[in-house]
Write a protein that holds these residues in place. Sequence first.
Motif, PDB file in Angstrom:
ATOM      1  N   LYS A  45       0.839  -0.981   0.100  1.00 22.08           N
ATOM      2  CA  LYS A  45      -0.018   0.083   0.127  1.00 22.08           C
ATOM      3  C   LYS A  45       0.988   1.417  -0.164  1.00 22.08           C
ATOM      4  O   LYS A  45       1.586   1.381   0.875  1.00 22.08           O
ATOM      5  N   ILE A  46       0.609   1.998  -1.090  1.00 19.64           N
ATOM      6  CA  ILE A  46       1.348   3.417  -1.029  1.00 19.64           C
ATOM      7  C   ILE A  46       0.435   4.593  -0.936  1.00 19.64           C
ATOM      8  O   ILE A  46      -0.675   4.543  -1.866  1.00 19.64           O
ATOM      9  N   SER A  47       0.842   5.373  -0.006  1.00 22.02           N
ATOM     10  CA  SER A  47       0.006   6.642  -0.076  1.00 22.02           C
ATOM     11  C   SER A  47       0.831   7.803  -0.365  1.00 22.02           C
ATOM     12  O   SER A  47       2.133   7.829   0.064  1.00 22.02           O
ATOM     13  N   ALA A  48       0.508   8.692  -1.509  1.00 19.45           N
ATOM     14  CA  ALA A  48       1.318   9.519  -2.297  1.00 19.45           C
ATOM     15  C   ALA A  48       0.583  10.915  -1.919  1.00 19.45           C
ATOM     16  O   ALA A  48      -0.574  11.204  -2.331  1.00 19.45           O
ATOM     17  N   CYS A  49       1.290  11.839  -1.615  1.00 23.65           N
ATOM     18  CA  CYS A  49       0.989  13.444  -1.569  1.00 23.65           C
ATOM     19  C   CYS A  49       1.918  13.961  -2.525  1.00 23.65           C
ATOM     20  O   CYS A  49       3.009  14.696  -2.263  1.00 23.65           O
ATOM     21  N   LEU A  50       1.191  14.331  -3.778  1.00 24.15           N
ATOM     22  CA  LEU A  50       2.048  14.886  -4.615  1.00 24.15           C
ATOM     23  C   LEU A  50       1.166  15.883  -5.388  1.00 24.15           C
ATOM     24  O   LEU A  50      -0.024  15.904  -5.366  1.00 24.15           O
ATOM     25  N   HIS A  51       1.691  16.714  -6.352  1.00 23.56           N
ATOM     26  CA  HIS A  51       0.868  17.513  -7.491  1.00 23.56           C
ATOM     27  C   HIS A  51       0.270  16.489  -8.341  1.00 23.56           C
ATOM     28  O   HIS A  51       0.687  15.807  -8.866  1.00 23.56           O
ATOM     29  N   VAL A  52      -1.119  17.044  -8.160  1.00 21.06           N
ATOM     30  CA  VAL A  52      -2.106  15.993  -8.998  1.00 21.06           C
ATOM     31  C   VAL A  52      -1.914  16.367 -10.604  1.00 21.06           C
ATOM     32  O   VAL A  52      -2.903  17.381 -10.837  1.00 21.06           O
ATOM     33  N   THR A  53      -1.166  15.982 -11.283  1.00 20.25           N
ATOM     34  CA  THR A  53      -0.893  16.449 -12.720  1.00 20.25           C
ATOM     35  C   THR A  53      -0.922  15.518 -13.480  1.00 20.25           C
ATOM     36  O   THR A  53      -0.783  14.092 -13.159  1.00 20.25           O
ATOM     37  N   THR A  54      -0.725  15.508 -15.034  1.00 23.97           N
ATOM     38  CA  THR A  54      -0.857  14.257 -15.749  1.00 23.97           C
ATOM     39  C   THR A  54       0.594  13.581 -15.627  1.00 23.97           C
ATOM     40  O   THR A  54       0.419  12.461 -15.781  1.00 23.97           O
ATOM     41  N   GLU A  55       1.551  14.280 -15.350  1.00 22.76           N
ATOM     42  CA  GLU A  55       3.004  13.530 -14.929  1.00 22.76           C
ATOM     43  C   GLU A  55       2.761  12.672 -13.854  1.00 22.76           C
ATOM     44  O   GLU A  55       3.407  11.481 -13.963  1.00 22.76           O
ATOM     45  N   ILE A 121       4.352   2.273   2.346  1.00 25.09           N
ATOM     46  CA  ILE A 121       5.392   3.439   1.699  1.00 25.09           C
ATOM     47  C   ILE A 121       4.705   4.615   1.717  1.00 25.09           C
ATOM     48  O   ILE A 121       3.409   4.496   1.194  1.00 25.09           O
ATOM     49  N   VAL A 122       5.352   5.528   1.869  1.00 21.82           N
ATOM     50  CA  VAL A 122       4.851   7.000   1.507  1.00 21.82           C
ATOM     51  C   VAL A 122       5.785   7.717   0.433  1.00 21.82           C
ATOM     52  O   VAL A 122       6.800   7.635   0.709  1.00 21.82           O
ATOM     53  N   ILE A 123       4.897   8.665  -0.359  1.00 27.77           N
ATOM     54  CA  ILE A 123       5.699   9.519  -1.181  1.00 27.77           C
ATOM     55  C   ILE A 123       5.146  10.804  -0.901  1.00 27.77           C
ATOM     56  O   ILE A 123       3.863  11.226  -1.060  1.00 27.77           O
ATOM     57  N   ASP A 124       6.021  11.696  -0.625  1.00 24.44           N
ATOM     58  CA  ASP A 124       5.662  13.075  -0.305  1.00 24.44           C
ATOM     59  C   ASP A 124       6.353  14.115  -1.139  1.00 24.44           C
ATOM     60  O   ASP A 124       7.461  13.829  -1.727  1.00 24.44           O
TER      61      ASP A 124
END
Length: 418
Positions: A45-55, A121-124
């Motif tokens: 399970k991965i939780s990601a906090c990123l700019h929600v863009t096409t990339e 895992i988290v992505i920030d």
Amino acid sequence: MEYHIKDISLKEEGKKRIEWAEKDMPVLRSIRERFSKEKPLKGVKISACLHVTTETANLIITLKEGGAEVYLTASNPLSTQDYVASALVAYYGVPVFAIKGEDTQTYYQHLREVIKREPDIVIDDGADLISTLHKEYSDIAQRVLGGMEETTTGVIRLKAMAKEGVLKFPIIAVNDAYTKHMFDNRYGTGQSTIDAIMRATNKLIAGSNFVVAGYGWCGKGIAQRARGMGATVIVTEVDPIKALEAKMDGFIVMPMIEAAKMGDFFVTVTGNTSVIREEHFQVMKDGAIISNAGHFNVEIDIPALERLSVGKREVRSFVEEYQLADGRRIYLLAQGRLVNLASAEGHPASVMDMSFANQALCAEYILKNHHKLQKDVYRVPESIDRQIAHLKLKSMGVEIDSLTSEQVKYLSSWEVGT
């Protein structure tokens, strides 16, 4: 909540744009193809906090192809592309919690939603997710295997946490990868920031005085692009080495209090607070345009600008006019938030290709090596950095030399001299 987005009917536009970006992301595409076959992230399970863009969408799809269960929230209230959020929910089955223009309360509620999924895992991007996880969900944080951080500001915050001994899991500083900061920060931020200022204002940059606060990799990119557009570029710095580099690169260097009197455009990109503040507003020209390309909206002291103003109105999308008591007008772009993501579309896909390839491979690396890592902040392994550089060169049709056995021996010995 199952997900929280603006409008699911925007899904078709989002899908087309995600596919458009994917064409310029050959490195990530090659990783996705391998992930699809090997499923190295199966059951994770991965939780990601990123700019929600096409990339970003293409990174999330890659992680899913690798077998991961992925949850996504926005790392900035103004950076979300609502059509991307809807496409990820509708076509790719990703729970997304992001709405462009969401208030602070909603922003943090969205962070909590992805934390409650109890990620492995988290992505920030900026460390808001990780800091909230530590502050409010200590029990969940204890079980996280590791995380990655995308941006300079976040790395600074996480290193401070590690130094204080409060960091509960290892972090890979993706921002510090050479294939990230030397390209994404310089070329991506440079181009997208100029693009955003032009979209928001439709002002001519040629012939203007363009002030860049901070000469890190992002500042270098903005300064170079502004000079290329015909501006006279002024750099302000607090670091004598970076200031010297800016001077040797041909830019004017001076304190902000002096630059404030001359500037037509201002961009802050320091990662610090109150870089442009009351004493600077008091000496700015009528019509000065101020913006921020650093992660948080604290680089411009907006409360001070509010106090000095007798009137405020929106004159264009993402352009607010502040009228001061003496009649001067100062224009703030995108509420002081990341201008390149708020009033434009962020970095081009071809440069985010390398940044997000780092994220994907580091997720795999953490899963394999978390038991060997301390609760600290680590650089991206050099092998991953070099692998991504080689893949990018190959996608561009560029070949390079290899060391001969004689050269390898020479570089590893001390006996041979002149």
